[in-house]
Design an enzyme around this catalytic site. Structure first.
Site, mmCIF file in Angstrom:
data_model
loop_
_atom_site.group_PDB
_atom_site.id
_atom_site.type_symbol
_atom_site.label_atom_id
_atom_site.label_comp_id
_atom_site.label_asym_id
_atom_site.label_seq_id
_atom_site.Cartn_x
_atom_site.Cartn_y
_atom_site.Cartn_z
ATOM 1 N N LYS A 25 -10.041 -8.609 7.636
ATOM 2 C CA LYS A 25 -10.780 -9.058 8.821
ATOM 3 C C LYS A 25 -10.831 -7.935 9.835
ATOM 4 O O LYS A 25 -9.953 -7.072 9.863
ATOM 5 C CB LYS A 25 -10.152 -10.321 9.416
ATOM 6 C CG LYS A 25 -8.814 -10.090 10.097
ATOM 7 C CD LYS A 25 -8.417 -11.301 10.934
ATOM 8 C CE LYS A 25 -6.956 -11.291 11.324
ATOM 9 N NZ LYS A 25 -6.712 -10.929 12.718
ATOM 10 N N HIS A 38 0.836 -1.205 0.000
ATOM 11 C CA HIS A 38 0.000 0.000 0.000
ATOM 12 C C HIS A 38 0.865 1.247 0.000
ATOM 13 O O HIS A 38 0.629 2.188 -0.743
ATOM 14 C CB HIS A 38 -0.915 0.014 1.236
ATOM 15 C CG HIS A 38 -2.189 -0.722 1.039
ATOM 16 N ND1 HIS A 38 -2.259 -2.091 1.007
ATOM 17 C CD2 HIS A 38 -3.467 -0.288 0.854
ATOM 18 C CE1 HIS A 38 -3.514 -2.461 0.825
ATOM 19 N NE2 HIS A 38 -4.269 -1.384 0.728
#
Lengths: 281, 189
Positions: free
Chosen positions: B103, B38
């Protein structure tokens, strides 16, 4: 004085690393099956079913239960009548970690410097190795591949000495509530109360080596464990935090005498797979 | 609970039809990216460079798999904690990402950005990397190979199961679910 060859320790640790990351402990699987019967949320039940199916696939196809095969936490109980030959015990343990994580196709998640370059060591070493000297001529090795998601939810606080068990209950509930889905509920929760800061956290971690349902031998602590389990499950966090009645499978508490000024409380959390494995040499 | 089958890349219409608590099964292409990937993608984009992956309409899966045993395309491959990626997510959505799988919950800034960009955040069940492995049919490293487990991989998935946690209407399953099943007031801090 009993002699144990360092190479034997290396082989034992390597085997533990592979077994702990692939085979869901029986007691944990039993507790998850039990939770399936009591879980109130239909989505929660589906999640529990997937967790059980995952364990079966992992076992049969030799795939790790989870891609995060963890920091290798090793707890050594070293009998005082044991003499290690052919190498230094810590090197032997780390060699076992390297072998287990390499041969077992496990993920290497350890970076050498915590805030510097964060270069992966490529071997998942060094492990975090705790040693305890105990009577006898055996070595007991406990292996816990500790995932980052749940480890990152650890908390510690110093309370006023008179704050009592209520403070412990509030702190544990607050920790679990704030953690949400990050530590992969349903959880196994370790709590250390007393001692000093590092003693409290070490106890919290060590308690996670217990089997599900194994209560403290101290009646007062045992009652606290049950109270905590009920309180945590009343939070409604549920499996993977989608809401439900199963937030934790068990709560373990260890205590130690502490200073007149102190009430240290540490929480260390395990995910639903609560991976541990033991052996005795 | 029936699952909704969704072919990737995501369309606005598919996103329109999804609400919190829905079970989905994704088929098509997912791109993996974690913290380091990222950071690099956004650094490239901010410098005006072309990205190694066209992000428009894509679904990013937060995963760092185990190495595959011989004969397998990938090892255990479950989701990692999404909240760690919160600082990067609004920018990734600006760059065209439409779906995310991780998650755990997202922070308020990310939830707002998901609604603003008409995107979707799902969880896969954390700690079921062996089960999820079965839904991954092909794997190709497409960028940042030096990052090892954190490299960007192109995954071809078939009926990959996930649960909608943040929909394009501002809903949050984790908050709603907790409120529904909480049996006592939370202890005050």
């Amino acid at each position: 004085m009993r002699e144990i060859e360092a190479g034997v320790i290396t082989e034992a640790v390597a085997k533990l690393a592979v077994e702990a990351t692939h085979f869901l402990p029986e007691d944990v699987e039993g507790a998850i099956r039990g939770a399936r019967e009591t879980e109130q949320s239909p989505l929660g039940v589906q999640i529990i079913d997937e967790i059980l199916e995952n364990a079966e696939i992992a076992r049969e196809q030799m795939l790790p239960l989870c891609q995060d095969t963890g920091t290798a936490v090793v707890h050594l109980e070293l009998g005082q009548d044991v003499h290690i030959t052919g190498g230094f015990i810590m090197d032997a343990v780390n060699a076992g970690i390297e072998k287990g994580y390499g041969d077992g196709y496990l993920r290497k998640s350890i970076v050498a410097h915590p805030f510097g370059e964060r270069k992966n060591t490529g071997t998942n070493t060094p492990g975090v190795i705790h040693t305890e000297i105990v009577p006898g001529d055996k070595i007991h090795i406990g292996f816990m591949p500790k995932g980052g998601g749940c480890e990152n939810m650890s908390r510690y606080q110093n309370f006023l000495p008179g704050a009592g068990r209520e403070a412990v209950i509030k702190f544990v509930c607050e920790t679990v509530d704030q953690s949400g889905g990050n530590p992969c509920p349903p959880l196994v929760i370790g709590v250390g109360v007393g001692g000093t800061a590092e003693k409290a956290m070490t106890m919290a971690k060590h308690s996670l080596f217990r089997k599900i349902g194994q209560r403290s031998e101290d009646p007062e602590v045992s009652i606290l464990e049950k109270t905590l389990l009920d309180a945590v499950n009343a939070l409604g966090v549920g499996p993977q935090a989608v809401g439900g009645s199963t937030t934790a499978l068990d709560v373990f508490v260890e205590t130690y005498p502490t200073h007149i000024t102190a009430l240290p409380v540490a929480v260390n959390i395990q995910c639903h797979s609560a991976r541990t494995k033991h052996t005795v040499l | 609970m029936e699952s909704k089958e969704i072919n990737l890349p995501l369309t606005d219409k598919a996103i329109d039809g999804l609400q919190i608590g829905d079970r989905v099964e994704y088929s098509g292409i997912l791109y993996t990216a974690r913290d380091a990937a990222h950071k690099r993608l956004i650094t490239l984009a901010d410098a005006g460079n072309e990205l190694p992956v066209a992000l428009q309409g894509q679904v990013i899966y937060y995963v760092g798999p185990t190495p595959p045993r011989p004969g397998r395309v990938i090892g255990s491959a479950g989701p990692t904690t999404a909240m760690r990626l919160d600082p990067y997510t609004p920018r990734m959505l600006e760059l065209g990402v439409k779906g995310i799988i991780g998650k755990g919950g997202r922070g308020p800034v990310v939830r707002e950005a998901i609604q603003k960009h008409h995107a979707i955040y799902c969880i896969a069940v954390g700690g079921t990397g062996a089960l999820l492995n079965r839904h991954i049919k092909n794997v190709e490293v497409v960028a940042f190979e030096d990052l090892g487990t954190e490299a960007i991989r192109r995954l071809e998935v078939d009926h990959f199961p996930a649960i909608v946690v943040n929909d394009a209407y501002g809903g949050d399953l984790l908050e709603a679910g907790k409120a529904e099943y909480r049996t006592k007031a939370p202890p005050s801090p």
